[in-house]
Design a protein around this motif. Structure first.
Motif, PDB file in Angstrom:
ATOM      1  N   LYS A  43      15.431 -37.677  56.499  1.00 44.32           N
ATOM      2  CA  LYS A  43      15.722 -36.249  56.596  1.00 44.32           C
ATOM      3  C   LYS A  43      15.027 -35.503  55.464  1.00 44.32           C
ATOM      4  N   LYS A  44      14.862 -34.216  55.655  1.00 47.54           N
ATOM      5  CA  LYS A  44      14.209 -33.382  54.644  1.00 47.54           C
ATOM      6  C   LYS A  44      14.975 -33.421  53.322  1.00 47.54           C
ATOM      7  N   ASP A  45      16.298 -33.498  53.412  1.00 46.53           N
ATOM      8  CA  ASP A  45      17.122 -33.527  52.201  1.00 46.53           C
ATOM      9  C   ASP A  45      17.012 -34.850  51.437  1.00 46.53           C
ATOM     10  N   ASP A  46      16.499 -35.882  52.078  1.00 46.51           N
ATOM     11  CA  ASP A  46      16.337 -37.185  51.423  1.00 46.51           C
ATOM     12  C   ASP A  46      15.099 -37.254  50.541  1.00 46.51           C
ATOM     13  N   LEU A  47      14.181 -36.314  50.709  1.00 46.58           N
ATOM     14  CA  LEU A  47      12.889 -36.399  50.029  1.00 46.58           C
ATOM     15  C   LEU A  47      13.007 -36.252  48.509  1.00 46.58           C
ATOM     16  N   ALA A  48      13.675 -35.214  48.041  1.00 42.52           N
ATOM     17  CA  ALA A  48      13.769 -34.971  46.598  1.00 42.52           C
ATOM     18  C   ALA A  48      14.457 -36.129  45.862  1.00 42.52           C
ATOM     19  N   PRO A  49      15.615 -36.624  46.353  1.00 45.15           N
ATOM     20  CA  PRO A  49      16.223 -37.771  45.658  1.00 45.15           C
ATOM     21  C   PRO A  49      15.358 -39.027  45.691  1.00 45.15           C
ATOM     22  N   THR A  50      14.639 -39.223  46.774  1.00 42.41           N
ATOM     23  CA  THR A  50      13.768 -40.394  46.878  1.00 42.41           C
ATOM     24  C   THR A  50      12.620 -40.300  45.881  1.00 42.41           C
ATOM     25  N   LEU A  51      12.013 -39.135  45.776  1.00 36.98           N
ATOM     26  CA  LEU A  51      10.933 -38.938  44.802  1.00 36.98           C
ATOM     27  C   LEU A  51      11.450 -39.111  43.377  1.00 36.98           C
ATOM     28  N   ARG A  52      12.645 -38.582  43.105  1.00 39.82           N
ATOM     29  CA  ARG A  52      13.243 -38.727  41.776  1.00 39.82           C
ATOM     30  C   ARG A  52      13.488 -40.200  41.460  1.00 39.82           C
ATOM     31  N   SER A  53      13.989 -40.936  42.436  1.00 41.79           N
ATOM     32  CA  SER A  53      14.258 -42.360  42.250  1.00 41.79           C
ATOM     33  C   SER A  53      12.979 -43.138  41.948  1.00 41.79           C
ATOM     34  N   LEU A  54      11.926 -42.853  42.704  1.00 43.54           N
ATOM     35  CA  LEU A  54      10.641 -43.524  42.465  1.00 43.54           C
ATOM     36  C   LEU A  54      10.065 -43.154  41.101  1.00 43.54           C
ATOM     37  N   ALA A  55      10.236 -41.904  40.708  1.00 45.44           N
ATOM     38  CA  ALA A  55       9.744 -41.475  39.394  1.00 45.44           C
ATOM     39  C   ALA A  55      10.540 -42.165  38.282  1.00 45.44           C
TER      40      ALA A  55
END
Length: 120
Positions: A43-55
């Motif tokens: 989902k679109k809302d999953d993108l920011a937390p996923t990017l933060r986690s990878l960072a």
């Protein structure tokens, strides 16, 4: 660190984009979301937390920016991010090796059982 399906999908998109341009890229959320396969529930809302986690896991550094009013991620890959595809291949090899060892172990157990039954 083993990544989940969502993280792997996002990482593949960013890796492919960044590898074309000396491990740095500008990418929009729309580009990321449209490049993720449909079989992965994202989902679109999953993108920011996923990017933060990878960072946070030190795959890359990401900075949010605006380009003509549109959100853009500025991504700079770290060495761990640059080695992502190699780690993914090593993970697959490890899984295949475990499967082969399990099958060989079952086969050897079967043969030993048959020999012991024949002897006794």
């Amino acid at each position: 660190m083993i990544l989940n399906k969502k993280e792997k999908a996002v990482m593949k998109v960013i890796y492919n984009k960044a590898s074309e341009n000396d491990w740095v890229c500008l990418i929009t959320p729309h580009e990321i979301l449209t490049s993720i396969p449909y079989k992965i529930e994202f989902k679109k809302d999953d993108l920011a937390p996923t990017l933060r986690s990878l960072a946070l896991n030190d795959y890359f550094e990401v900075v949010e920016s605006n380009k003509k009013g549109e959100l853009v991620y500025c991504v700079s890959m770290h060495s761990k991010g640059q080695a992502f595809m190699r780690d993914l291949q090593n993970e697959r090899k490890s899984i295949y090796t475990k499967i082969i060892l399990a099958v060989c172990g079952a086969f050897i157990t079967f043969i030993v059982t048959q020999i012991l039954q024949w002897i006794f």
